[in-house]
Motif scaffolding. Structure first.
Motif, PDB file in Angstrom:
ATOM      1  N   GLU A 223      28.517  31.483  42.036  1.00  0.00           N
ATOM      2  CA  GLU A 223      28.648  31.517  40.582  1.00  0.00           C
ATOM      3  C   GLU A 223      28.819  32.931  40.039  1.00  0.00           C
ATOM      4  N   HIS A 224      28.867  33.943  40.901  1.00  0.00           N
ATOM      5  CA  HIS A 224      28.956  35.300  40.399  1.00  0.00           C
ATOM      6  C   HIS A 224      30.381  35.615  39.925  1.00  0.00           C
ATOM      7  N   ALA A 225      30.486  36.674  39.141  1.00  0.00           N
ATOM      8  CA  ALA A 225      31.727  36.996  38.436  1.00  0.00           C
ATOM      9  C   ALA A 225      32.829  37.447  39.390  1.00  0.00           C
ATOM     10  N   LEU A 226      34.063  37.275  38.911  1.00  0.00           N
ATOM     11  CA  LEU A 226      35.238  37.771  39.613  1.00  0.00           C
ATOM     12  C   LEU A 226      35.829  38.912  38.796  1.00  0.00           C
ATOM     13  N   GLN A 227      35.987  40.060  39.408  1.00  0.00           N
ATOM     14  CA  GLN A 227      36.568  41.225  38.741  1.00  0.00           C
ATOM     15  C   GLN A 227      37.992  41.439  39.242  1.00  0.00           C
ATOM     16  N   LEU A 228      38.910  41.635  38.291  1.00  0.00           N
ATOM     17  CA  LEU A 228      40.326  41.763  38.609  1.00  0.00           C
ATOM     18  C   LEU A 228      40.920  42.953  37.861  1.00  0.00           C
ATOM     19  N   ARG A 229      41.939  43.574  38.458  1.00  0.00           N
ATOM     20  CA  ARG A 229      42.689  44.629  37.790  1.00  0.00           C
ATOM     21  C   ARG A 229      44.158  44.483  38.131  1.00  0.00           C
ATOM     22  N   ALA A 230      45.022  44.556  37.131  1.00  0.00           N
ATOM     23  CA  ALA A 230      46.462  44.474  37.358  1.00  0.00           C
ATOM     24  C   ALA A 230      46.962  45.758  37.997  1.00  0.00           C
ATOM     25  N   GLY A 231      48.084  45.648  38.718  1.00  0.00           N
ATOM     26  CA  GLY A 231      48.745  46.807  39.299  1.00  0.00           C
ATOM     27  C   GLY A 231      49.573  47.539  38.262  1.00  0.00           C
ATOM     28  N   ASN A 232      50.711  48.077  38.674  1.00  0.00           N
ATOM     29  CA  ASN A 232      51.532  48.916  37.798  1.00  0.00           C
ATOM     30  C   ASN A 232      52.510  48.137  36.931  1.00  0.00           C
TER      31      ASN A 232
END
Length: 294
Positions: A223-232
């Protein structure tokens, strides 16, 4: 959470499965009830489709029972024409929802829209026992009527206090998200949503690992969070979370049910509907758009 400068930490959800699926012309099958659908249930099937806008018109009529289908568009649009819902266009942020319940035939309810090309996803969701042989329900909702929170359209379920108008069963979320270049975002699943998956339509996303366009991934249970970051470049993706489906999957050619008895009922119903559909089609001219037949 807003799209700010989150750092992606090693504590983000780990990826347990990833695939680019199997190509079938303009359609790539990323998940089916025979493989990853047994892990990600109630999400049991996912197609990524892309091609000229007429790709949808080449889809043959076919039956379903025991599932709901969810169609979203990531590029371009499609036209719907329905006696109850009227006509309009499903583009980015809009949705076609169809609960097959005890049985339907469909595949011609949408046609080419205003765009030259179209790209999107069709998802199947296994229904709970109380709905799998129940009544049919369908909705066509244009993007202007769909709720959004931050970079995410809430296609199914509820996120950040924002609830989708789609009449889905409780216990699942499905979001369509676009992150601008080098922007971070965090998804916190609701309580009990231990199933979590994602597929990228365009760009790439950095999490515990990089997920590129065309990939489908299932994250570790929890149930823990998902962290995401977009590329360029912009990253366009769908993400689903849910309380796990408690039943083994009983499979027909176009049906998914919770028991052998429920599967038999569904398959008998779609055979009967198919005979009626064939009779009606013989008595009318072919149309580009044919409403869901139930």
């Amino acid at each position: 959470m807003s799209t700010t400068s989150l750092s992606i930490e090693n504590t983000s959800r780990k990826i347990e499965y990833r695939t680019r699926g199997t190509g079938h012309g303009p359609i790539v099958r990323l998940m089916s009830p025979h493989d990853y659908g047994r892990i990600a249930k109630p999400f049991v099937f996912l197609d990524l489709f892309e091609g000229d806008a007429a790709v949808i018109e080449r889809m043959p009529m076919h039956p379903h029972s025991g599932i709901a289908t969810v169609t979203v568009i990531t590029e371009g649009d499609l036209r719907f024409d329905d006696p109850i819902s009227g006509s309009g266009f499903i583009g980015y942020g809009g949705v076609e929802w169809m609960r097959a319940g005890g049985g339907v035939w469909h595949g011609k309810e949408m046609s080419a829209g205003k765009s030259q090309r179209v790209r999107g996803y069709q998802l199947w969701v296994a229904l709970p026992a109380e709905l799998e042989n129940g009544p049919v329900d369908s909705q066509y909702i244009e993007a202007a009527e769909m709720p959004k929170t931050g970079p995410a359209y809430v296609i199914v379920g509820e996120h950040n206090g924002v609830k989708s108008p789609v009449r889905a069963q409780p216990g699942l979320n499905y979001l369509l998200v676009t992150l601008p270049p080098n922007t971070a975002w965090e998804y916190v699943p609701p309580a009990g949503h231990t199933t979590l998956w994602m597929s990228v339509s365009r760009g790439n996303l950095h999490s515990s690992e990089v997920v590129a366009a065309g990939e489908f991934v299932i994250f570790e249970s929890g149930e823990h969070a998902l962290q995401l970051r977009a590329g360029n470049e912009d990253a366009v993706f769908v993400i689903g979370s849910a309380i796990p489906h408690p039943h083994d999957l009983k499979l027909g050619n176009y049906s998914v049910h919770t028991s052998d008895a429920a599967l038999r009922l569904g398959e008998e119903k779609i055979k009967d509907i198919g005979r009626r559909l064939q009779t009606e089609m013989l008595n009318k001219q072919a149309h580009t758009s044919i409403p869901i037949f139930k």
